[in-house]
Design a protein around this motif. Structure first.
Motif, PDB file in Angstrom:
ATOM      1  N   ASN A   1      49.855  43.746  38.806  1.00 23.67           N
ATOM      2  CA  ASN A   1      50.142  42.417  38.889  1.00 23.67           C
ATOM      3  C   ASN A   1      49.936  41.442  37.206  1.00 23.67           C
ATOM      4  N   ALA A   2      50.516  41.911  36.093  1.00 25.05           N
ATOM      5  CA  ALA A   2      50.386  41.276  35.116  1.00 25.05           C
ATOM      6  C   ALA A   2      50.440  39.506  35.803  1.00 25.05           C
ATOM      7  N   THR A   3      49.869  38.585  34.224  1.00 27.73           N
ATOM      8  CA  THR A   3      50.849  37.668  34.615  1.00 27.73           C
ATOM      9  C   THR A   3      50.258  36.991  33.098  1.00 27.73           C
ATOM     10  N   ASN A   4      50.567  35.357  32.833  1.00 28.93           N
ATOM     11  CA  ASN A   4      50.105  34.843  31.650  1.00 28.93           C
ATOM     12  C   ASN A   4      50.373  35.468  30.127  1.00 28.93           C
ATOM     13  N   LEU A   5      51.661  36.198  30.496  1.00 28.52           N
ATOM     14  CA  LEU A   5      52.196  36.300  28.960  1.00 28.52           C
ATOM     15  C   LEU A   5      52.178  35.096  27.932  1.00 28.52           C
ATOM     16  N   GLN A   6      52.281  35.612  26.824  1.00 25.92           N
ATOM     17  CA  GLN A   6      52.744  34.600  25.640  1.00 25.92           C
ATOM     18  C   GLN A   6      53.237  35.760  24.748  1.00 25.92           C
ATOM     19  N   ILE A   7      53.210  35.314  23.298  1.00 28.83           N
ATOM     20  CA  ILE A   7      53.838  36.015  22.448  1.00 28.83           C
ATOM     21  C   ILE A   7      53.264  34.994  21.398  1.00 28.83           C
TER      22      ILE A   7
ATOM     23  N   SER B   1      45.730  41.140  33.521  1.00 30.90           N
ATOM     24  CA  SER B   1      45.438  42.414  34.772  1.00 30.90           C
ATOM     25  C   SER B   1      44.383  41.751  35.417  1.00 30.90           C
ATOM     26  N   SER B   2      44.044  41.247  36.181  1.00 30.58           N
ATOM     27  CA  SER B   2      42.614  40.964  37.072  1.00 30.58           C
ATOM     28  C   SER B   2      42.105  39.413  35.207  1.00 30.58           C
ATOM     29  N   ASN B   3      41.266  40.425  34.799  1.00 33.39           N
ATOM     30  CA  ASN B   3      40.853  39.973  33.823  1.00 33.39           C
ATOM     31  C   ASN B   3      40.448  40.451  32.597  1.00 33.39           C
ATOM     32  N   LYS B   4      41.846  41.785  32.482  1.00 30.15           N
ATOM     33  CA  LYS B   4      41.593  42.676  31.245  1.00 30.15           C
ATOM     34  C   LYS B   4      42.820  41.999  30.731  1.00 30.15           C
ATOM     35  N   VAL B   5      42.306  41.940  29.519  1.00 32.49           N
ATOM     36  CA  VAL B   5      43.961  41.618  28.562  1.00 32.49           C
ATOM     37  C   VAL B   5      44.263  42.707  27.391  1.00 32.49           C
ATOM     38  N   TYR B   6      45.222  42.236  28.006  1.00 26.14           N
ATOM     39  CA  TYR B   6      46.273  43.623  26.865  1.00 26.14           C
ATOM     40  C   TYR B   6      47.093  42.910  25.858  1.00 26.14           C
ATOM     41  N   SER B   7      47.964  43.760  24.010  1.00 24.17           N
ATOM     42  CA  SER B   7      48.386  43.603  23.466  1.00 24.17           C
ATOM     43  C   SER B   7      49.391  44.289  23.416  1.00 24.17           C
ATOM     44  N   MET B   8      50.975  44.348  22.781  1.00 26.60           N
ATOM     45  CA  MET B   8      51.651  45.147  22.632  1.00 26.60           C
ATOM     46  C   MET B   8      52.859  45.217  21.541  1.00 26.60           C
TER      47      MET B   8
END
Length: 345
Positions: free
Chosen positions: A248-254, A263-270
């Motif tokens: 359920n990933a959300t909040n997409l930014q570039i 995803s939930s309160n975890k923030v990822y980058s790639m």
């Protein structure tokens, strides 16, 4: 980050941050709203306390409630959804007040207002000399209303059977997210030469966020097990990245050719050109509970702006992180229900 001094400057009531958290003070030049950030504060539903906070680009100055400060203490309205820019103006989409307030983006004085065919507006964009506004009352009214950018006059509207949420532009092409609150797997391309819509469906997941970056459109969708980043064109989905194991990933930014999402309160980058799914988050933000965690999430200038809205019971806490390391840069308050940060250049 500690608030250390209240100053009266060109636009009044500017709060000075001290980044080093010391008590030293320096002389500060007169503030303008050019080359800084606007934070949209939704306010509490039905309380008509929406507001805008300004923060200078070096994060040294903050001014709250700048609409009232520059318009004789006028009330902005109820639920500020987002801010858009065109020419010298900023457009404030005020959802529950059924209006779009137009202000000068450099001094924030009001110059106009759009109310014709505005019904619970959600988002807006510009293309081909027109303004496109998504309207969604979660009942029978679901449409995009169109106006001339030159004089704000009403042109026409496009009705939808699906929800209409975020609306974005790539070149002269307009795209509408037909999904809301993590439900829905459709989007629509609007040909702006004749304003005809074409609907498409993503292969997997429910769309949580659609954005424009470098004249391209991207959307993030999720399921309870995996998520997907889609690159979108006028003929539908043209590229897919599978985020295996991220639900359920959300909040997409570039920013700087990197994807950022949560995803939930975890923030990822790639990296955008990478096929390797991150196995650990860049950082973990405050968990505000369902639908309120990372209520505001924006990546600009190598910084990640997040908001903890504290259940709409008090002013939001904005935390800014380094987008590379995930380290905290600063923390400060804004208005109630902070939902986004916008760069004013």
């Amino acid at each position: 980050m500690k608030l250390t001094k209240l100053l009266t400057l060109a636009f009044a009531f500017v709060l000075l941050f001290n980044i080093s958290c010391s008590s030293d003070s320096t002389e500060i030049p007169a503030l303008t709203y050019e080359n800084g950030y606007f934070i949209s504060n939704e306010g509490k539903f039905n309380d008509k306390n929406a507001s805008v906070t300004f923060v200078s680009r070096d994060l040294s100055l903050k001014q709250d409630n700048i609409y009232a400060a520059n318009n004789n203490n006028a009330i902005l309205g109820d639920v500020l959804q987002m801010i858009a820019f065109n020419g010298n103006n900023a457009y404030l989409v005020v959802n529950n007040s059924n209006k779009i307030v137009v202000v000068n983006r450099y001094n924030f004085t009001k110059v106009a207002e759009i109310t014709d065919h505005i019904n619970q507006p959600r988002s807006m964009t510009f293309a081909n000399g027109n303004i496109y506004v998504s309207n969604n009352d979660y009942g029978t009214n679901k449409y995009v209303s169109i106006y001339k950018a030159s004089d704000l006059s009403y042109v026409t509207k496009i009705d939808f059977s699906e929800y209409v949420e975020t609306i974005v532009t790539a070149g002269q092409n307009v795209f509408v997210q037909n999904a809301s609150g993590g439900y829905g797997n459709k989007f629509t391309y609007i040909n702006t030469t004749n304003n005809t819509p074409t609907e498409y469906t993503v292969p997997n997941g429910d769309i949580n966020k659609m954005i424009s970056y470098n004249s391209e459109i991207y959307a993030i969708a999720g399921t309870s097990t995996n998520s997907y980043i889609y690159k979108i064109g006028t003929t539908g989905v043209v590229e897919t990245k599978v985020l295996t194991g991220i639900a359920n990933a959300t909040n997409l930014q570039i920013d700087n050719n990197k994807y950022y999402f949560s995803s939930s309160n975890k923030v990822y980058s790639m990296n955008m050109n990478s096929s390797t799914v991150p196995t650990s988050p860049l950082f973990e933000a405050v968990d505000g509970g369902p639908y309120l965690t990372l209520y505001g999430f924006t990546v600009l200038d190598g910084r990640i702006f997040t908001s903890d809205i504290k259940g709409f019971t008090q002013d939001s806490e904005i935390t800014v992180y380094n987008a590379v390391s995930g380290a905290k840069i600063s923390t400060f308050t804004a208005g109630k229900g902070s939902n986004g940060t916008f760069l004013n250049q």
